[in-house]
Design a protein around this motif. Sequence first.
Motif, mmCIF file in Angstrom:
data_model
loop_
_atom_site.group_PDB
_atom_site.id
_atom_site.type_symbol
_atom_site.label_atom_id
_atom_site.label_comp_id
_atom_site.label_asym_id
_atom_site.label_seq_id
_atom_site.Cartn_x
_atom_site.Cartn_y
_atom_site.Cartn_z
ATOM 1 N N MET A 1 0.817 -1.218 0.000
ATOM 2 C CA MET A 1 0.000 0.000 0.000
ATOM 3 C C MET A 1 0.850 1.266 0.000
ATOM 4 S SD MET A 1 -3.358 -0.921 2.322
ATOM 5 C CE MET A 1 -2.480 -1.057 3.854
ATOM 6 N N THR A 2 2.153 1.146 0.302
ATOM 7 C CA THR A 2 3.021 2.328 0.296
ATOM 8 C C THR A 2 3.743 2.507 -1.041
ATOM 9 O OG1 THR A 2 4.993 1.187 1.143
ATOM 10 C CG2 THR A 2 3.420 2.053 2.778
ATOM 11 N N THR A 3 3.583 1.550 -1.951
ATOM 12 C CA THR A 3 4.273 1.639 -3.237
ATOM 13 C C THR A 3 3.411 2.362 -4.266
ATOM 14 O OG1 THR A 3 3.403 -0.466 -4.074
ATOM 15 C CG2 THR A 3 5.444 -0.555 -2.772
ATOM 16 N N LEU A 4 4.046 2.891 -5.300
ATOM 17 C CA LEU A 4 3.311 3.585 -6.360
ATOM 18 C C LEU A 4 2.360 2.638 -7.091
ATOM 19 C CD1 LEU A 4 6.128 5.836 -7.863
ATOM 20 C CD2 LEU A 4 4.228 6.514 -6.390
ATOM 21 N N THR A 5 2.758 1.393 -7.237
ATOM 22 C CA THR A 5 1.936 0.430 -7.969
ATOM 23 C C THR A 5 0.629 0.120 -7.266
ATOM 24 O OG1 THR A 5 3.963 -0.577 -8.795
ATOM 25 C CG2 THR A 5 1.955 -1.863 -9.022
ATOM 26 N N PHE A 6 0.659 -0.010 -5.944
ATOM 27 C CA PHE A 6 -0.519 -0.458 -5.212
ATOM 28 C C PHE A 6 -1.138 0.602 -4.310
ATOM 29 C CE2 PHE A 6 1.815 -4.367 -6.156
ATOM 30 C CZ PHE A 6 0.816 -5.086 -6.796
ATOM 31 N N PHE A 7 -0.566 1.805 -4.273
ATOM 32 C CA PHE A 7 -1.129 2.861 -3.434
ATOM 33 C C PHE A 7 -2.544 3.176 -3.893
ATOM 34 C CE2 PHE A 7 -1.994 7.291 -2.341
ATOM 35 C CZ PHE A 7 -1.762 7.248 -0.975
ATOM 36 N N GLY A 8 -3.502 3.121 -2.960
ATOM 37 C CA GLY A 8 -4.885 3.438 -3.277
ATOM 38 C C GLY A 8 -5.656 2.323 -3.968
ATOM 39 N N VAL A 9 -5.050 1.142 -4.121
ATOM 40 C CA VAL A 9 -5.737 0.011 -4.754
ATOM 41 C C VAL A 9 -6.596 -0.670 -3.699
ATOM 42 C CG1 VAL A 9 -5.421 -2.193 -5.935
ATOM 43 C CG2 VAL A 9 -3.880 -0.273 -6.441
ATOM 44 N N ASP A 10 -7.896 -0.687 -3.943
ATOM 45 C CA ASP A 10 -8.853 -1.157 -2.936
ATOM 46 C C ASP A 10 -8.624 -2.597 -2.501
ATOM 47 O OD1 ASP A 10 -10.130 1.277 -2.782
ATOM 48 O OD2 ASP A 10 -11.693 0.746 -4.223
ATOM 49 N N TRP A 11 -8.370 -3.518 -3.448
ATOM 50 C CA TRP A 11 -8.273 -4.925 -3.065
ATOM 51 C C TRP A 11 -7.089 -5.190 -2.140
ATOM 52 C CZ3 TRP A 11 -4.053 -7.895 -4.229
ATOM 53 C CH2 TRP A 11 -3.248 -7.497 -5.300
ATOM 54 N N VAL A 12 -6.001 -4.429 -2.294
ATOM 55 C CA VAL A 12 -4.849 -4.613 -1.410
ATOM 56 C C VAL A 12 -5.223 -4.196 0.015
ATOM 57 C CG1 VAL A 12 -2.453 -3.971 -0.938
ATOM 58 C CG2 VAL A 12 -3.210 -4.287 -3.301
ATOM 59 N N GLU A 13 -5.885 -3.048 0.136
ATOM 60 C CA GLU A 13 -6.310 -2.579 1.453
ATOM 61 C C GLU A 13 -7.334 -3.531 2.078
ATOM 62 O OE1 GLU A 13 -8.348 1.302 3.573
ATOM 63 O OE2 GLU A 13 -7.363 1.532 1.627
ATOM 64 N N GLU A 14 -8.244 -4.063 1.256
ATOM 65 C CA GLU A 14 -9.236 -5.008 1.769
ATOM 66 C C GLU A 14 -8.586 -6.296 2.260
ATOM 67 O OE1 GLU A 14 -12.082 -5.408 -1.387
ATOM 68 O OE2 GLU A 14 -12.745 -3.322 -1.184
ATOM 69 N N ILE A 15 -7.605 -6.785 1.520
ATOM 70 C CA ILE A 15 -6.882 -7.993 1.955
ATOM 71 C C ILE A 15 -6.124 -7.710 3.249
ATOM 72 C CG2 ILE A 15 -4.960 -9.542 1.386
ATOM 73 C CD1 ILE A 15 -5.947 -9.480 -1.513
ATOM 74 N N HIS A 16 -5.475 -6.552 3.306
ATOM 75 C CA HIS A 16 -4.732 -6.144 4.503
ATOM 76 C C HIS A 16 -5.651 -6.152 5.724
ATOM 77 C CE1 HIS A 16 -1.467 -4.023 6.609
ATOM 78 N NE2 HIS A 16 -2.381 -3.186 7.091
ATOM 79 N N GLU A 17 -6.819 -5.557 5.588
ATOM 80 C CA GLU A 17 -7.770 -5.488 6.697
ATOM 81 C C GLU A 17 -8.364 -6.856 7.025
ATOM 82 O OE1 GLU A 17 -10.591 -2.441 5.692
ATOM 83 O OE2 GLU A 17 -9.066 -0.872 5.766
ATOM 84 N N ALA A 18 -8.634 -7.662 6.006
ATOM 85 C CA ALA A 18 -9.190 -9.003 6.244
ATOM 86 C C ALA A 18 -8.180 -9.877 6.995
ATOM 87 C CB ALA A 18 -9.585 -9.659 4.927
ATOM 88 N N ILE A 19 -6.922 -9.785 6.608
ATOM 89 C CA ILE A 19 -5.910 -10.584 7.304
ATOM 90 C C ILE A 19 -5.727 -10.082 8.738
ATOM 91 C CG2 ILE A 19 -3.496 -11.362 7.310
ATOM 92 C CD1 ILE A 19 -3.580 -11.013 4.221
ATOM 93 N N PHE A 20 -5.800 -8.773 8.933
ATOM 94 C CA PHE A 20 -5.711 -8.258 10.300
ATOM 95 C C PHE A 20 -6.878 -8.761 11.142
ATOM 96 C CE2 PHE A 20 -6.312 -5.213 13.735
ATOM 97 C CZ PHE A 20 -5.070 -5.316 14.344
ATOM 98 N N ASN A 21 -8.070 -8.789 10.572
ATOM 99 C CA ASN A 21 -9.222 -9.331 11.302
ATOM 100 C C ASN A 21 -9.013 -10.810 11.621
ATOM 101 O OD1 ASN A 21 -10.589 -6.886 11.394
ATOM 102 N ND2 ASN A 21 -11.631 -7.257 9.450
ATOM 103 N N TRP A 22 -8.449 -11.552 10.671
ATOM 104 C CA TRP A 22 -8.103 -12.959 10.922
ATOM 105 C C TRP A 22 -7.092 -13.048 12.064
ATOM 106 C CZ3 TRP A 22 -9.564 -17.720 10.509
ATOM 107 C CH2 TRP A 22 -8.635 -18.740 10.711
ATOM 108 N N LEU A 23 -6.111 -12.142 12.061
ATOM 109 C CA LEU A 23 -5.106 -12.136 13.121
ATOM 110 C C LEU A 23 -5.759 -11.878 14.483
ATOM 111 C CD1 LEU A 23 -2.144 -12.226 14.084
ATOM 112 C CD2 LEU A 23 -2.028 -9.772 13.573
ATOM 113 N N LEU A 24 -6.686 -10.937 14.541
ATOM 114 C CA LEU A 24 -7.369 -10.661 15.806
ATOM 115 C C LEU A 24 -8.141 -11.887 16.294
ATOM 116 C CD1 LEU A 24 -8.708 -7.013 15.359
ATOM 117 C CD2 LEU A 24 -6.674 -7.800 16.604
#
Length: 191
Positions: free
Chosen positions: A129-152
Amino acid sequence: MVAVANQTSGRASARQVAVWDPLVRLIHWSLAMTILLNGAFVEEESTTHEWVGYIALGLVGLRLVWALIGPGHARFSAFPPSPRRAVRHLKAMLAGDRSVHLSHNPLGALMAYNIWASVIAIGVTGYMMTTLTFFGVDWVEEIHEAIFNWLLLSVALHVAGVAFDSWRSGINLVRAMINGRKIIPDGRDVK
């Protein structure tokens, strides 16, 4: 090498076994702190959030290296990931087995690997999410949040598992992760 000492308190006697070295304990509690900080206290899109995430990723990396070169109970060989062993362990527990594992029991081993993989996946998607390629790409942020929820969820199950296994085995596992020693009641089989 396993250090064992007899300890007597009142009528019951127990063996004290050194299991988790200081680095394992430091990584465990530091990783827990990074998850808590980024999950509850640090602003999601802040630089602090990124750095806490990198620290978490570094802690898992260090733990994985330590699992290759550290002392016996810290090594992968002390708690190999085995669904088959986990199922056997679960069946044995349901049948009343109160054996003690010096390192993680087979269910705890799977949870440790799950938590480490989850932190790595969160770190990778967070970096993306910090790279130019994926910055602002919704699916990356959604995966990030889904994995964090899995972690919790995983952390909640981990804490519940520790509480249950402490009750089942008669060993205070939280204390063992603080001081590095398990106090094993006499008469318990050790695996």
